[in-house]
Design an enzyme around this catalytic site. Sequence first.
Site, PDB file in Angstrom:
ATOM      1  N   GLU A 126       0.825  -1.205   0.000  1.00  0.00           N
ATOM      2  CA  GLU A 126       0.000   0.000   0.000  1.00  0.00           C
ATOM      3  C   GLU A 126       0.864   1.262   0.000  1.00  0.00           C
ATOM      4  O   GLU A 126       0.548   2.245  -0.674  1.00  0.00           O
ATOM      5  CB  GLU A 126      -0.937  -0.022   1.225  1.00  0.00           C
ATOM      6  CG  GLU A 126      -2.016   1.045   1.200  1.00  0.00           C
ATOM      7  CD  GLU A 126      -3.146   0.743   2.185  1.00  0.00           C
ATOM      8  OE1 GLU A 126      -3.391  -0.442   2.495  1.00  0.00           O
ATOM      9  OE2 GLU A 126      -3.779   1.695   2.657  1.00  0.00           O
ATOM     10  N   GLU A 159       2.164   1.745  -3.413  1.00  0.00           N
ATOM     11  CA  GLU A 159       1.065   2.245  -4.244  1.00  0.00           C
ATOM     12  C   GLU A 159       0.882   3.746  -3.983  1.00  0.00           C
ATOM     13  O   GLU A 159       0.760   4.551  -4.908  1.00  0.00           O
ATOM     14  CB  GLU A 159      -0.211   1.473  -3.872  1.00  0.00           C
ATOM     15  CG  GLU A 159      -1.417   1.759  -4.745  1.00  0.00           C
ATOM     16  CD  GLU A 159      -2.653   0.996  -4.251  1.00  0.00           C
ATOM     17  OE1 GLU A 159      -2.636   0.468  -3.108  1.00  0.00           O
ATOM     18  OE2 GLU A 159      -3.636   0.946  -4.997  1.00  0.00           O
ATOM     19  N   CYS A 171      -8.609  -1.524   3.984  1.00  0.00           N
ATOM     20  CA  CYS A 171      -8.550  -2.768   4.766  1.00  0.00           C
ATOM     21  C   CYS A 171      -9.797  -2.983   5.603  1.00  0.00           C
ATOM     22  O   CYS A 171      -9.990  -4.049   6.156  1.00  0.00           O
ATOM     23  CB  CYS A 171      -7.295  -2.816   5.628  1.00  0.00           C
ATOM     24  SG  CYS A 171      -6.855  -1.255   6.329  1.00  0.00           S
ATOM     25  N   SER A 220      -7.187   2.172  -2.067  1.00  0.00           N
ATOM     26  CA  SER A 220      -6.024   1.335  -2.333  1.00  0.00           C
ATOM     27  C   SER A 220      -6.511   0.021  -2.920  1.00  0.00           C
ATOM     28  O   SER A 220      -7.546  -0.504  -2.509  1.00  0.00           O
ATOM     29  CB  SER A 220      -5.286   1.072  -1.023  1.00  0.00           C
ATOM     30  OG  SER A 220      -4.476  -0.062  -1.159  1.00  0.00           O
ATOM     31  N   LYS A 242     -15.876  -8.680   8.487  1.00  0.00           N
ATOM     32  CA  LYS A 242     -14.853  -9.567   7.911  1.00  0.00           C
ATOM     33  C   LYS A 242     -15.473 -10.869   7.432  1.00  0.00           C
ATOM     34  O   LYS A 242     -14.955 -11.516   6.524  1.00  0.00           O
ATOM     35  CB  LYS A 242     -13.757  -9.849   8.935  1.00  0.00           C
ATOM     36  CG  LYS A 242     -12.823  -8.669   9.160  1.00  0.00           C
ATOM     37  CD  LYS A 242     -11.787  -8.529   8.050  1.00  0.00           C
ATOM     38  CE  LYS A 242     -11.044  -7.220   8.157  1.00  0.00           C
ATOM     39  NZ  LYS A 242     -10.243  -6.908   6.968  1.00  0.00           N
ATOM     40  N   GLU A 262     -16.556  -9.971   4.095  1.00  0.00           N
ATOM     41  CA  GLU A 262     -15.407  -9.800   3.206  1.00  0.00           C
ATOM     42  C   GLU A 262     -14.885 -11.152   2.709  1.00  0.00           C
ATOM     43  O   GLU A 262     -14.635 -11.329   1.509  1.00  0.00           O
ATOM     44  CB  GLU A 262     -14.273  -9.059   3.939  1.00  0.00           C
ATOM     45  CG  GLU A 262     -13.040  -8.852   3.080  1.00  0.00           C
ATOM     46  CD  GLU A 262     -11.891  -8.196   3.845  1.00  0.00           C
ATOM     47  OE1 GLU A 262     -11.583  -7.041   3.554  1.00  0.00           O
ATOM     48  OE2 GLU A 262     -11.316  -8.837   4.746  1.00  0.00           O
ATOM     49  N   GLU A 266     -14.668 -11.607  -5.073  1.00  0.00           N
ATOM     50  CA  GLU A 266     -13.345 -11.102  -5.482  1.00  0.00           C
ATOM     51  C   GLU A 266     -12.216 -11.872  -4.795  1.00  0.00           C
ATOM     52  O   GLU A 266     -11.081 -11.850  -5.256  1.00  0.00           O
ATOM     53  CB  GLU A 266     -13.187  -9.621  -5.099  1.00  0.00           C
ATOM     54  CG  GLU A 266     -14.069  -8.642  -5.840  1.00  0.00           C
ATOM     55  CD  GLU A 266     -15.394  -8.409  -5.127  1.00  0.00           C
ATOM     56  OE1 GLU A 266     -15.810  -9.271  -4.328  1.00  0.00           O
ATOM     57  OE2 GLU A 266     -16.034  -7.366  -5.386  1.00  0.00           O
ATOM     58  N   CYS A 314     -10.588  -1.097  14.852  1.00  0.00           N
ATOM     59  CA  CYS A 314     -10.995  -2.497  15.036  1.00  0.00           C
ATOM     60  C   CYS A 314     -11.125  -2.891  16.510  1.00  0.00           C
ATOM     61  O   CYS A 314     -11.875  -3.807  16.839  1.00  0.00           O
ATOM     62  CB  CYS A 314      -9.989  -3.421  14.385  1.00  0.00           C
ATOM     63  SG  CYS A 314      -9.553  -2.912  12.722  1.00  0.00           S
TER      64      CYS A 314
END
Lengths: 163, 663
Positions: free
Chosen positions: B278, B281, B298, B318, B357, B360, B365, B502
């Site tokens: 990241e 990037e 994230c 990102s 999560k 996710e 993907e 988190c």
Amino acid sequence: MEKIRNFEQVCNILARYERNPNSLISILQAVQAEYRYLSEEVMTFVASSLGISPAKVFGVATFYSHFTLQPKGKYEIKICDGTACHVKKSIDILDALKQHLHLTDKEHTTKDMLFTVETVSCLGTCGLAPAIVINEEVHGLLTPETAVQLVKDIQKSEALANE
Amino acid sequence: MNKAKITIDNQQISFSDERNLLEVIRKAKIELPTFCYHSEMSIYGACRLCMVEVEGWGLQPACSIKPAQDMVVKTNTSEVRAMRKMIVELLLASHEVNCPSCEKGPDCQLQKLAQRLGVKKVRFENSYQDRPVDDSSPAIIRDPNKCVLCGDCVRVCSEIQHVGAIDFAYRGANATVMPCFDKNLDQVECVYCGQCVRVCPTGALLPKSEIGVVWQELHSNKTVIAQMAPAVRIALGENFGLEPGTITTGKIVRALRRMGFDYVYDTPFGADLTIVEEANEFIGRWQQQEKLPMFTSCCPGWVKFAEQYYPEYLPHLSSCKSPQQMVGAVSKNDLVKNHKLAPEDIVMVSIMPCTAKKFEAKRPEFSGAYGKDVDHVITTQELATMIKEMGLDFNSLEQDSFDLPFGFKTGGGVIFGNSGGVTEAVLRYTSEKLTGMKTDSYIFNAVRGEEGLREAVLTIDNRPLKLAVVSGLGKAQELIEKVKAGEKYYDFVEVMACPGGCINGGGQPINHGLHTKQKRTSGLYDNDRMLQLHKPQDNPYISEIYETVLQKPGSTVAHEMLHTHYHPRKRIQTDDVSITETSPENKLVISICFGTSCFLKGSQNILHSITQYLKMTGKEKYIDIKATFCYEKCEQGPVIKVGDQILTQCTAEKAIEVIENSL
């Protein structure tokens, strides 16, 4: 082309209230006047246009009994069940109409979308008890038979109009 | 000057700017019961449990009145006690009382209160009616049978998160908290952050448990790997009587091995890897001055939020997968290539402080040649339950350490669990990379703090670097609106859906104790200080994985394994508004976007022109027009879809031309 007119009206209503979420109730009233009920799609459209969540709009629409989420029939029959009408046996009229139109406790609107039958608390015309209102027109001093006859007359004229 | 004082149960208590009488009473060390009062949300006054007697005013809800000079308050009269007891009895009378088998267990506030107030018998007949449980979403279970209508979830969702996926519907005895149109949670705009789960006093909102399937995998012959997020190690102890912030990493690893996990890896390894990818990037974008601000990606709650509300900013996110997914991808790759295991025999279980999560991990993907990067996600709460189910005495467990290579991390990966952690780790990497100089310092106090929105400007390589750290989606929305309006400019923005990051996630132990959030935050920073290494670039196993597998940051291999991209997402699964009468002969569907942006750019005029044209040419019967939101190309509005063709910057003439050609 009625739907286009409806939809343009919704856009105009939103513009008239400047897409202000504080005017939600007035907007919903005006929209319901256009479509005769509030559909999921239209409520989602209103919510997105006002920048509020559809759950909020749904909450308001289900809180007030003025709002209806089911399409109503062309003829809305409101049977008065206020105290005066009730003692004059308004429930017999309700039962007779429900039987004639094949409606149940859960279904208030006929399949052909012509009639919706509901009770209201008091129409304020106790002198005419038992009374009903069909759309804007008040009919008083009814019996189950005369009430059914009113509906039959409408059915007859609708059938003629369709021929 | 004399301080303002009130009398509470014969004690003199001074007060200044407390928000309400309730806060002053709590200052007097009296724990008034409440369901609906949370200091970070608006005052609602629904549960009536905080009723107190105020001299001259009678019974008053302490949450809804201001303290006044010389007020005399009694919190424990027989009338107040009787009323509180009755409220709890009434709630129990309309509640599905299956407490021994309810997943909320001892964390239930209703159960606690009934016991605390001495409710031995409910005097009212139980009038509860069974209602369907919504288990449609991968993350959260909504059980209206357990709801006490305190409205905490409704307010956290709309006030803190600006999502408003659930609200009260209907009224009186029929009132229910539900998504719009009584749809299921997976059909609406819920981002699965789980803040509703965090504030729900009962079992009405719970993380969707995957305990059963994880035990099944552990009892099978498959190779089962665990990975643990940073925020788990400083919170799990709360379920075993420890203070928030107590670091129990070693004991958790031990417990996981005792349960039968074959490998125990650490998600912060993935965080180190995320930072390297990241930060590179970011450096690329910053030097090219393109797609700035760069947003972190994230947090899956934030990603879904962006997909639904800010699709135009998706290219700014990102492209790095989250640490959870990276650890899944690299460890499956390692086990298949180096340990010759069959992909279908490997199961990756991650332990997360987060309900989103779970969502996710199931996103399409994140499936590759070796199946899903992560197969199952359990929350901190669920891990505690599993430890208890197994009968392990957590507090007396010995310590153990993670497996290598994916169990080795630096402090930079550990602080990911705090709001500001990702930014700080990026700075630890970027500052050295851009200046080419190694330094001993690693703490960036500028990005630490408790505020939901923090800004900082640092000078790196003689250039100002403008940063923002935001937690709570409401705060994120405020920030993006300002960026959109050109009022603010940033180079890098970190977004975490949960306030504080988190550590305060929807899967963390339920803890309404004071300063829980702060203690967990310092727990992670302490953990960072205790580790030998703090900068992701110093992690020898990160260097190794680049040598053996990934070549260099941003390489093609790295992109295949560690990067992804996101798509605009419809908020509500509902039909579009049909504007024309539909009939079977209608062949061509025209959808006109009526989102605010397209509307202002004239979509209504286009609709008008199209209908006029159709009327004049008599082609109405071949066309079906729908009003829709939104083709997510707001900057190129008005947007119209004719058949399968999307027309941007559309004019009436252009639309009519395409319609003519299509007919």
